[in-house]
Scaffold this motif. Structure first.
Motif, PDB file in Angstrom:
ATOM      1  N   ASP A 213       0.450   4.209  -2.624  1.00 35.68           N
ATOM      2  CA  ASP A 213       0.500   5.774  -2.213  1.00 35.68           C
ATOM      3  C   ASP A 213       1.320   6.816  -2.940  1.00 35.68           C
ATOM      4  OD1 ASP A 213      -1.900   4.633  -0.942  1.00 35.68           O
ATOM      5  OD2 ASP A 213      -0.921   4.835   1.139  1.00 35.68           O
TER       6      ASP A 213
ATOM      7  N   THR B 249       0.674   9.650  -5.147  1.00 37.90           N
ATOM      8  CA  THR B 249       1.287  11.190  -5.193  1.00 37.90           C
ATOM      9  C   THR B 249       1.743  11.519  -6.238  1.00 37.90           C
ATOM     10  OG1 THR B 249       3.206  10.539  -4.081  1.00 37.90           O
ATOM     11  CG2 THR B 249       1.475  11.090  -2.564  1.00 37.90           C
TER      12      THR B 249
ATOM     13  N   ASP C   5       1.090  -1.064  -0.083  1.00 40.30           N
ATOM     14  CA  ASP C   5      -0.027   0.060  -0.130  1.00 40.30           C
ATOM     15  C   ASP C   5       0.886   1.386   0.073  1.00 40.30           C
ATOM     16  OD1 ASP C   5      -2.293  -1.635  -0.114  1.00 40.30           O
ATOM     17  OD2 ASP C   5      -2.765  -1.254   2.114  1.00 40.30           O
ATOM     18  N   GLN C   6       2.173   1.123   0.753  1.00 45.25           N
ATOM     19  CA  GLN C   6       3.028   2.149   0.617  1.00 45.25           C
ATOM     20  C   GLN C   6       3.382   2.658  -0.718  1.00 45.25           C
ATOM     21  OE1 GLN C   6       6.390   1.915   3.384  1.00 45.25           O
ATOM     22  NE2 GLN C   6       7.233   3.588   1.944  1.00 45.25           N
TER      23      GLN C   6
END
Length: 462
Positions: free
Chosen positions: A441, A445, A437-438
């Motif tokens: 994300d 961005t 998930d990191q």
RNA sequence: GGCUGGGUAGCAAAGCGGUUAUGCAGGGGCCUGCAAAGCCUUAUAGACCGGUUCGACUCCGGUCCCAGCCUCCA
């Protein structure tokens, strides 16, 4: 049967070509002293859609769109810039061609420039003089005597006495009647000029379209179009000139494209509320813009705003998303009976006065069906996707590979994204969802959205 | 003042005298490790007043409002 709304009769009519094997369309193009704005874009795109549709239905369509490269504004802009009018107009003609290319607009068959047709204009003015419809004013300008043309006002629904009562006509002592308009202007010192029977000068604005359309097509042809603001006086005057000179009906069908508005007000150079095509293209891709322009009917006003273009962008994205994964060039036979009557309904929509909103709604129906069939019957889905692309192409959209379109403008390269996706795959495989998930994300961005599916992870630009 | 168009749901935009427009955005659900996308489902219309009709957003009349043209403009 194609139906077209005719400004001349204020109603939708069956389109009956003069010669089905030879359709003639003339559209009033740009006056090239500045960059094209969104209003120009709408005319360019709409007549592109119109001619594309006509070409699918008739074997030979002659599409002519002129360039006005001589007029008062061009002269004054050239003086302002301290340059030759041709260097000015050539620059903006090039810019216009770039703009229309970005919008997916196909070139007209002939794109005549006014300055190349001065002889035809002079011939026509001479003919009008001979017939007593034109006269030389005190200042040496040649005018059209509007009251001598019986049908003056038939296109715009005006009558001469109302126009006079309107009192917005200029007081011009050189004219016999204030409503008369200029055919030939005497040159002032240092102005561009051509020699003529009335001395050196330049043509009035209206005569160029009468001369070029009749010269390049015929004295009588099928369709003449332009923006709505040209109905009066420009097109009215064209009728007076052409019919006055040639003694025959000039144009059967007059088509006028509605305005692009800003806050419900007409976008125009005089109101200084215009957006140039290239300015908008800095922010949105050409197809999004094109989609936006065809998302309303051509005769309705179209309000230009960021919100509305954003919504066009999302809508187009949905269509592209539906074709994703089917964009390979593999030829698939469209199964008979499995595409229902989508194409017929699509054609019927365009045949109904070029109803692009309905045509688009059918594309969405197909897109939905593709999405439904995708997991059930991939071959059927593929043939529907192919149909979707085909019909989209008829409108000049869905021209790109879906994957590429959806990824365009990304800050990361394909390879860079792939590395991230692979890292994330490893994390996911070891159920390290925090890590996966990191990574997702992190990409988000950067404006990159990941989508997991059975076939693996794909990505697109936000 | 004359002449054109038009007023549709939160936004955009069509057709249609009686049956889901369509897209975006919103609610609920399915799918998904979670998402995204997608699918299912759902709410929100027809400026106002009359008339025609068994029935009108759709036809007719009137009122109000908006835009455009009547001056160069796509």
């Amino acid at each position: 049967m194609l139906k077209i709304y005719n400004t001349l009769t204020n109603q939708k009519e069956d389109f009956r070509p003069i010669d089905p094997n030879n359709i003639g369309i003339y559209v009033c193009g740009m006056t090239v002293y500045d960059f094209c704005h969104m209003g120009h874009a709408r005319v360019l795109v709409m007549f592109d859609v119109i001619t594309r549709h006509m070409r699918r239905n008739y074997p030979n369509v002659q599409y002519i769109r002129n360039i006005t490269d001589i007029d008062d504004k061009i002269i004054s802009r050239a003086i302002e810039n301290n340059e030759d009018i041709y260097s000015l107009t050539n620059r903006f003609i090039d810019a216009m061609h770039e703009d229309e290319k970005a919008l997916g607009v196909l070139s007209p068959d002939i794109e005549p420039r006014a300055t190349d047709s001065i002889d035809h204009m002079i011939d026509m003015i001479e003919l009008l003089s001979k017939k007593g419809l034109a006269y030389e004013g005190k200042n040496g300008d040649v005018f059209y005597s509007v009251r001598k043309f019986r049908n003056y006002g038939k296109l715009s629904g005006k009558n001469l006495d109302d126009l006079v009562a309107g009192a917005r006509v200029d007081i011009e002592s050189n004219k016999q009647d204030p409503l008369d308009f200029v055919l030939w202007k005497k040159a002032k010192p240092s102005e561009p000029k051509w020699s003529s029977p009335w001395g050196e000068g330049r043509p009035g604005w209206h005569i160029e379209c009468s001369a070029m359309s009749t010269h390049f097509i015929s004295n009588h042809f099928d369709i003449h179009g332009g923006g709505m603001d040209l109905t009066f006086p420009h097109h009215e005057n064209e009728i007076a000139q052409s019919e006055g000179a040639n003694n025959c009906k000039f144009v059967n069908t007059w088509m006028h494209v509605g305005f692009v508005n800003i806050n419900d007000e007409k976008m125009s150079k005089s109101l200084k509320n215009f957006f140039t095509i290239r300015g908008v293209l800095d922010k949105y891709d050409g197809e999004t813009l094109r989609y936006f322009l065809i998302s309303s009917h051509y005769r309705s006003p179209l309000n230009f705003s960021d919100t509305n273009i954003e919504s066009a962008k999302s809508a187009l994205k949905r269509l592209y998303t539906a074709t994703k994964g089917f964009s390979s060039s593999k030829k698939i036979d469209v199964k008979v009976g499995m595409t229902f009557d989508y194409e017929d309904r699509f054609d019927a929509a365009l045949n109904d006065d070029f109803n692009t909103p309905i045509a688009l709604s059918i594309l969405f129906e197909i897109a939905k069906q593709v999405n439904i069939e995708r997991s059930k019957d991939s071959e059927h889905a593929a043939s529907l996707a192919q149909l979707l692309k085909k019909l989209g192409n008829y409108l000049g959209i869905l021209e790109y590979d879906a994957e590429l379109y959806l990824q365009q403008g990304s800050e990361l390269s394909e390879a860079e994204v792939s590395i991230k996706i692979n890292q994330r795959e490893e994390a996911r495989a070891s159920k390290n969802f925090a890590m996966s998930d990191q990574i997702r994300d992190e990409l988000l961005t950067l404006g990159i959205i990941l989508e997991d599916s059975i076939d693996g992870t794909s990505w697109r630009r936000k």
